[in-house]
Write a protein that holds these residues in place. Sequence first.
Motif, PDB file in Angstrom:
ATOM      1  N   GLU A  30       0.831  -1.209   0.000  1.00 13.36           N
ATOM      2  CA  GLU A  30       0.000   0.000   0.000  1.00 13.36           C
ATOM      3  C   GLU A  30       0.866   1.260   0.000  1.00 13.36           C
ATOM      4  OE1 GLU A  30      -3.851  -1.684   2.547  1.00 13.36           O
ATOM      5  OE2 GLU A  30      -2.245  -0.564   3.549  1.00 13.36           O
ATOM      6  N   THR A  31       1.940   1.214   0.746  1.00 15.90           N
ATOM      7  CA  THR A  31       2.858   2.344   0.812  1.00 15.90           C
ATOM      8  C   THR A  31       3.423   2.655  -0.565  1.00 15.90           C
ATOM      9  OG1 THR A  31       3.477   1.801   3.084  1.00 15.90           O
ATOM     10  CG2 THR A  31       5.008   3.170   1.838  1.00 15.90           C
ATOM     11  N   ILE A  32       3.855   1.626  -1.257  1.00 11.63           N
ATOM     12  CA  ILE A  32       4.395   1.793  -2.617  1.00 11.63           C
ATOM     13  C   ILE A  32       3.317   2.324  -3.550  1.00 11.63           C
ATOM     14  CG2 ILE A  32       5.366   0.573  -4.598  1.00 11.63           C
ATOM     15  CD1 ILE A  32       6.512  -1.461  -2.454  1.00 11.63           C
ATOM     16  N   GLU A  33       2.131   1.747  -3.464  1.00  5.92           N
ATOM     17  CA  GLU A  33       1.033   2.131  -4.361  1.00  5.92           C
ATOM     18  C   GLU A  33       0.639   3.597  -4.199  1.00  5.92           C
ATOM     19  OE1 GLU A  33      -3.730   1.095  -5.042  1.00  5.92           O
ATOM     20  OE2 GLU A  33      -2.500  -0.145  -3.704  1.00  5.92           O
ATOM     21  N   HIS A  34       0.585   4.067  -2.970  1.00  6.80           N
ATOM     22  CA  HIS A  34       0.089   5.425  -2.709  1.00  6.80           C
ATOM     23  C   HIS A  34       1.196   6.470  -2.629  1.00  6.80           C
ATOM     24  CE1 HIS A  34      -4.135   4.311  -2.121  1.00  6.80           C
ATOM     25  NE2 HIS A  34      -3.667   3.216  -1.556  1.00  6.80           N
ATOM     26  N   GLY A  35       2.439   6.041  -2.647  1.00  6.20           N
ATOM     27  CA  GLY A  35       3.540   6.987  -2.733  1.00  6.20           C
ATOM     28  C   GLY A  35       3.981   7.636  -1.437  1.00  6.20           C
ATOM     29  N   PHE A  36       3.699   6.997  -0.298  1.00  8.63           N
ATOM     30  CA  PHE A  36       4.189   7.549   0.964  1.00  8.63           C
ATOM     31  C   PHE A  36       5.714   7.450   1.010  1.00  8.63           C
ATOM     32  CE2 PHE A  36      -0.139   6.009   2.091  1.00  8.63           C
ATOM     33  CZ  PHE A  36      -0.700   7.248   2.360  1.00  8.63           C
ATOM     34  N   LYS A  37       6.323   8.412   1.670  1.00  7.30           N
ATOM     35  CA  LYS A  37       7.787   8.492   1.680  1.00  7.30           C
ATOM     36  C   LYS A  37       8.433   7.779   2.862  1.00  7.30           C
ATOM     37  CE  LYS A  37       7.311  11.156  -1.878  1.00  7.30           C
ATOM     38  NZ  LYS A  37       7.509  10.592  -3.227  1.00  7.30           N
ATOM     39  N   THR A  38       7.670   7.652   3.959  1.00  7.88           N
ATOM     40  CA  THR A  38       8.218   7.065   5.180  1.00  7.88           C
ATOM     41  C   THR A  38       7.161   6.214   5.865  1.00  7.88           C
ATOM     42  OG1 THR A  38       9.531   9.077   5.494  1.00  7.88           O
ATOM     43  CG2 THR A  38       9.417   7.557   7.352  1.00  7.88           C
ATOM     44  N   VAL A  39       7.571   5.080   6.393  1.00  6.70           N
ATOM     45  CA  VAL A  39       6.667   4.245   7.188  1.00  6.70           C
ATOM     46  C   VAL A  39       7.264   4.037   8.569  1.00  6.70           C
ATOM     47  CG1 VAL A  39       5.873   3.021   5.129  1.00  6.70           C
ATOM     48  CG2 VAL A  39       7.674   1.997   6.558  1.00  6.70           C
ATOM     49  N   PHE A  40       6.393   3.665   9.501  1.00  8.58           N
ATOM     50  CA  PHE A  40       6.845   3.272  10.830  1.00  8.58           C
ATOM     51  C   PHE A  40       6.260   1.919  11.179  1.00  8.58           C
ATOM     52  CE2 PHE A  40       8.494   7.404  11.160  1.00  8.58           C
ATOM     53  CZ  PHE A  40       9.397   7.403  12.217  1.00  8.58           C
ATOM     54  N   VAL A  41       7.140   1.018  11.575  1.00 10.33           N
ATOM     55  CA  VAL A  41       6.733  -0.317  12.020  1.00 10.33           C
ATOM     56  C   VAL A  41       7.463  -0.610  13.333  1.00 10.33           C
ATOM     57  CG1 VAL A  41       6.275  -1.183   9.700  1.00 10.33           C
ATOM     58  CG2 VAL A  41       8.570  -1.443  10.680  1.00 10.33           C
ATOM     59  N   ASN A  42       6.958  -1.572  14.070  1.00 10.91           N
ATOM     60  CA  ASN A  42       7.615  -1.955  15.314  1.00 10.91           C
ATOM     61  C   ASN A  42       8.988  -2.567  15.040  1.00 10.91           C
ATOM     62  OD1 ASN A  42       5.786  -1.186  17.442  1.00 10.91           O
ATOM     63  ND2 ASN A  42       4.381  -2.754  16.685  1.00 10.91           N
ATOM     64  N   PRO A  43       9.901  -2.514  16.020  1.00 11.12           N
ATOM     65  CA  PRO A  43      11.282  -2.951  15.795  1.00 11.12           C
ATOM     66  C   PRO A  43      11.420  -4.337  15.166  1.00 11.12           C
ATOM     67  CG  PRO A  43      11.148  -1.798  17.887  1.00 11.12           C
ATOM     68  CD  PRO A  43       9.728  -1.921  17.373  1.00 11.12           C
ATOM     69  N   TYR A  44      10.560  -5.251  15.547  1.00 12.01           N
ATOM     70  CA  TYR A  44      10.643  -6.614  15.022  1.00 12.01           C
ATOM     71  C   TYR A  44      10.531  -6.657  13.499  1.00 12.01           C
ATOM     72  CZ  TYR A  44       9.402 -11.496  14.154  1.00 12.01           C
ATOM     73  OH  TYR A  44       9.354 -12.768  13.669  1.00 12.01           O
TER      74      TYR A  44
END
Length: 223
Positions: A30-44
């Motif tokens: 989804e991030t790639i599709e919509h063009g977001f520049k930064t994501v945040f995920v948990n450390p794991y």
Amino acid sequence: MNKQDLINMIDYTLLKPTASKADITTFCNETIEHGFKTVFVNPYYVSYAHSLLSPHNIKVGVPIGFSLGGATTHTKVEETKEAIKNGAVEIDMLINLGALKSKEYDVVKNDITEVVKASEGLLTKVIIETALLTKEEKITASELIVEAGGDFVKTATGFNGGGATVEDVQLLRSVVGKNFGVKAAGGVRNYQDAVDIVNAGANRIGASGAIAIISGKTSQTSY
């Protein structure tokens, strides 16, 4: 504000504790599709998200001391170092709220300073959890973040009640000045919320409902 400008300002997040690897895969697509520049995920999941997104020049960020802030400074520092090794390039740490409430301001400042050092020049945002603080505590926390070398003051995790408000963003901006970062997170659920928050002084938004926001819908999540 046009849609692309808003997309460029949003950190798309997936931090719910039950997120599976399949959820992360969908999220990254989804991030790639919509063009977001930064994501945040948990450390794991930092390493896995990085493997999917780095070919598309999309940055992976990580929360540190999440979502309570009560970990020791040593733990936060080691968590930061490991996340960077795994591909994280932005750090969102939560301050020691107990120390702040206890007026142990040297502890709060040192906690931030050590994580900033461990970040080695990477963008470091510091979460203060505005819904849990008095106005005076918000001001003090923001001043400590500036003194400690952070890059942003961030409103909230979205996991501890409340979230970004126009009033809080205006207050934080007034404290840190025009050239410092203010990230609004928690409670930004639709396009108008985002516009209002940006007009109040935010220059970054964190949202798990980012797709709904940029699509003119209302997100059902608060973080």
